[in-house]
Design a protein around this motif. Structure first.
Motif, mmCIF file in Angstrom:
data_model
loop_
_atom_site.group_PDB
_atom_site.id
_atom_site.type_symbol
_atom_site.label_atom_id
_atom_site.label_comp_id
_atom_site.label_asym_id
_atom_site.label_seq_id
_atom_site.Cartn_x
_atom_site.Cartn_y
_atom_site.Cartn_z
ATOM 1 N N VAL A 1 0.844 -1.201 0.000
ATOM 2 C CA VAL A 1 0.000 0.000 0.000
ATOM 3 C C VAL A 1 0.876 1.246 0.000
ATOM 4 N N GLU A 2 1.966 1.213 0.752
ATOM 5 C CA GLU A 2 2.892 2.354 0.784
ATOM 6 C C GLU A 2 3.510 2.587 -0.587
ATOM 7 N N GLU A 3 3.881 1.521 -1.295
ATOM 8 C CA GLU A 3 4.443 1.665 -2.640
ATOM 9 C C GLU A 3 3.427 2.286 -3.598
ATOM 10 N N VAL A 4 2.211 1.767 -3.581
ATOM 11 C CA VAL A 4 1.164 2.267 -4.483
ATOM 12 C C VAL A 4 0.857 3.726 -4.175
ATOM 13 N N THR A 5 0.808 4.052 -2.893
ATOM 14 C CA THR A 5 0.542 5.435 -2.479
ATOM 15 C C THR A 5 1.644 6.363 -2.980
ATOM 16 N N ALA A 6 2.882 5.969 -2.794
ATOM 17 C CA ALA A 6 4.011 6.800 -3.237
ATOM 18 C C ALA A 6 3.978 7.009 -4.746
ATOM 19 N N GLU A 7 3.644 5.966 -5.490
ATOM 20 C CA GLU A 7 3.555 6.082 -6.948
ATOM 21 C C GLU A 7 2.534 7.144 -7.354
ATOM 22 N N HIS A 8 1.405 7.183 -6.673
ATOM 23 C CA HIS A 8 0.366 8.137 -7.062
ATOM 24 C C HIS A 8 0.651 9.546 -6.534
ATOM 25 N N LEU A 9 1.364 9.645 -5.434
ATOM 26 C CA LEU A 9 1.825 10.965 -5.001
ATOM 27 C C LEU A 9 2.830 11.528 -6.000
ATOM 28 N N ASP A 10 3.716 10.669 -6.501
ATOM 29 C CA ASP A 10 4.681 11.109 -7.519
ATOM 30 C C ASP A 10 3.950 11.543 -8.786
ATOM 31 N N ALA A 11 2.926 10.807 -9.165
ATOM 32 C CA ALA A 11 2.158 11.163 -10.367
ATOM 33 C C ALA A 11 1.451 12.502 -10.183
ATOM 34 N N MET A 12 0.929 12.751 -8.980
ATOM 35 C CA MET A 12 0.309 14.047 -8.706
ATOM 36 C C MET A 12 1.331 15.171 -8.828
ATOM 37 N N GLN A 13 2.526 14.916 -8.310
ATOM 38 C CA GLN A 13 3.586 15.927 -8.375
ATOM 39 C C GLN A 13 3.934 16.239 -9.835
ATOM 40 N N ARG A 14 4.012 15.196 -10.656
ATOM 41 C CA ARG A 14 4.349 15.412 -12.070
ATOM 42 C C ARG A 14 3.222 16.141 -12.797
ATOM 43 N N GLN A 15 1.997 15.784 -12.502
ATOM 44 C CA GLN A 15 0.862 16.416 -13.178
ATOM 45 C C GLN A 15 0.736 17.873 -12.787
ATOM 46 N N GLY A 16 0.944 18.149 -11.511
ATOM 47 C CA GLY A 16 0.838 19.508 -11.015
ATOM 48 C C GLY A 16 -0.597 19.926 -10.770
ATOM 49 N N PRO A 17 -0.769 20.955 -9.951
ATOM 50 C CA PRO A 17 -2.116 21.412 -9.622
ATOM 51 C C PRO A 17 -2.661 22.346 -10.693
ATOM 52 N N PRO A 18 -4.006 22.563 -10.677
ATOM 53 C CA PRO A 18 -4.987 21.892 -9.818
ATOM 54 C C PRO A 18 -5.357 20.529 -10.404
ATOM 55 N N LEU A 19 -5.921 19.669 -9.572
ATOM 56 C CA LEU A 19 -6.370 18.359 -10.035
ATOM 57 C C LEU A 19 -7.509 17.869 -9.148
ATOM 58 N N ASP A 20 -8.181 16.842 -9.646
ATOM 59 C CA ASP A 20 -9.269 16.222 -8.893
ATOM 60 C C ASP A 20 -8.674 15.106 -8.051
ATOM 61 N N LEU A 21 -8.666 15.292 -6.744
ATOM 62 C CA LEU A 21 -8.046 14.313 -5.859
ATOM 63 C C LEU A 21 -8.764 12.967 -5.901
ATOM 64 N N LEU A 22 -10.056 12.978 -6.159
ATOM 65 C CA LEU A 22 -10.786 11.713 -6.217
ATOM 66 C C LEU A 22 -10.227 10.825 -7.327
ATOM 67 N N LYS A 23 -10.054 11.399 -8.515
ATOM 68 C CA LYS A 23 -9.578 10.599 -9.649
ATOM 69 C C LYS A 23 -8.073 10.361 -9.603
ATOM 70 N N ALA A 24 -7.313 11.332 -9.111
ATOM 71 C CA ALA A 24 -5.855 11.228 -9.150
ATOM 72 C C ALA A 24 -5.286 10.393 -8.008
ATOM 73 N N TYR A 25 -6.024 10.265 -6.919
ATOM 74 C CA TYR A 25 -5.434 9.662 -5.725
ATOM 75 C C TYR A 25 -6.382 8.721 -4.979
ATOM 76 N N ALA A 26 -7.583 9.208 -4.662
ATOM 77 C CA ALA A 26 -8.488 8.427 -3.807
ATOM 78 C C ALA A 26 -8.987 7.161 -4.476
ATOM 79 N N GLN A 27 -9.299 7.236 -5.766
ATOM 80 C CA GLN A 27 -9.766 6.042 -6.480
ATOM 81 C C GLN A 27 -8.651 5.052 -6.815
ATOM 82 N N PRO A 28 -7.524 5.500 -7.345
ATOM 83 C CA PRO A 28 -6.524 4.537 -7.826
ATOM 84 C C PRO A 28 -5.930 3.633 -6.751
#
Length: 390
Positions: A116-143
């Motif tokens: 779970v920690e690995e998957v979480t880190a991967e999606h935090l990195d993806a959020m960082q690359r995408q940059g704000p603003p973004l929909d947290l539900l689709k970018a993080y909470a769902q995946p």
């Protein structure tokens, strides 16, 4: 005769309808008028909701239930699909749950923490690359729960993107019809997956269950249940929990500064938000509850969100306090239908929420709070999207 309160107070998306608190204090069990003409009951206190949930004289079978918001003329609900434990009573429920309990032990779920920690880190990195603003539900909470449920069910890697797309459509659906279509596609896929696991088992829950006496239809039903229970609820808790923390900056700061607070924080957010807000049971025989005679065939609506805000059980219950001991909350229900995947949900939430607020110390809403679209037409409460910036 009371009508079911469902409108939340203006500007307070985390609080239950005000009328529920009034009923809890004055008439914790009261007669309820259903939209289809049925006359049943509404229970709002912690002690009584817990009592009914634990009483085998109350059935969870869908075909016996009336829903407080379903209008007349829609007809009775169909029975639970094969394998859907949530709409079954003993002994059928007992048989299936016993087989599943061994797949979701506390020890086994805790062993998943590293993944779970690995998957979480991967999606935090993806959020960082995408940059704000973004929909947290689709970018993080769902995946995050989507990846974990894919791995638990043994979904092949090449199928996961399609699987996640249908799952995302189901969670963020704009209408019940869209949600039904998305989850129907997933149910069909899981049926095919069961056939594949029979032929070529791998290291996953579905493959393990092919070694039991479950039929293919039962296995598909169980897989679909695990998908809905393990994905929709956890995704909404991550998103709505983040929304709540952003609206309570002192609590957010406490979670960021104290890693050991993650466990109590999850229990308190489960209590405070109670996204699975309403339960329904039907009396199989005449039952007396708190001096009231509930007759056989009458439906009882259980307000879990009112129960979790009961001051007789949780002092100052309308305050979000991550230091509170919220043990015993009804966010995962109670009794034989208590959430079978609750330990997995705890692991995911204990990792995902602190990691998010730590990685992005300037995380904030990208819109005004009142512009966050809420999911109010579902038995699982949450947000339809959560625009954030950081």
């Amino acid at each position: 005769m009371t009508e079911f309160p469902h409108e939340r107070p203006a500007g307070c998306p985390f609080d239950p309808p005000v009328e529920l608190a009034e009923l809890r204090e004055q008439r914790p069990i009261t007669r309820l008028a259903f939209a289809d003409g049925h006359q049943g009951w509404l229970v709002t206190s912690y002690a009584l909701v817990r009592q009914v949930l634990a009483d085998p004289r109350f059935s969870s079978r869908y075909e016996l239930q009336h829903h407080p918001l379903v209008p007349a003329g829609t007809g009775p609900m169909p029975p639970a699909p094969v394998g859907d434990l949530s709409g079954m009573d003993a002994p059928g429920h007992t048989r299936l749950r016993k087989l599943l309990t061994g797949q979701f032990t506390v020890r086994r779920m805790r062993q998943l923490t590293g993944r779970v920690e690995e998957v979480t880190a991967e999606h935090l990195d993806a959020m960082q690359r995408q940059g704000p603003p973004l929909d947290l539900l689709k970018a993080y909470a769902q995946p995050i729960p989507a990846v974990m449920i894919c791995e638990l069910l043994g979904v092949p890697y090449e199928d996961r993107e399609n699987f996640r797309r249908h799952a995302a459509d189901g969670i963020a659906a704009s209408t019940p019809e869209v949600q039904f279509t998305a989850f129907a596609a997933l149910a069909e896929y899981i049926g095919d997956l069961v056939t594949a696991k029979r032929a070529h088992p791998t290291d996953d829950v579905l493959s393990d269950l092919t070694g039991t006496d479950l039929s293919d239809e039962e296995l598909a039903g169980v897989g679909t249940l695990l998908l809905g229970a393990g994905l929709d609820t956890t995704a909404n808790m991550i998103a709505l929990g983040t929304f709540a923390l952003l609206r309570h900056p002192g609590q957010l700061a406490a979670l960021r500064e104290k890693p050991d607070l993650a466990g109590p924080a999850v229990e308190e957010l489960m209590r405070y938000l109670t996204i699975a807000h309403t339960g329904i049971r039907t009396a199989l025989e005449d039952v007396e509850v708190d001096g009231h005679l509930i007759k056989a065939g009458e439906t009882v609506v259980l307000s879990a969100n009112a129960a979790n805000r009961d001051p007789s059980r949780f002092p100052d219950p309308d305050t979000l306090d991550l230091n509170r001991n919220a043990t015993g909350h009804l966010g995962f229900a109670h009794g034989i239908h208590q959430c079978i995947g609750q330990q997995l949900a705890r692991v995911e939430l204990r990792v995902a929420l602190p990691a998010l607020v730590t990685r992005f110390p300037h995380l904030r809403l990208a819109v005004a709070p009142e512009q966050v679209p809420m999911r109010t037409d579902s038995h699982i409460y949450g947000v339809r999207e959560l625009p954030v910036t950081f």
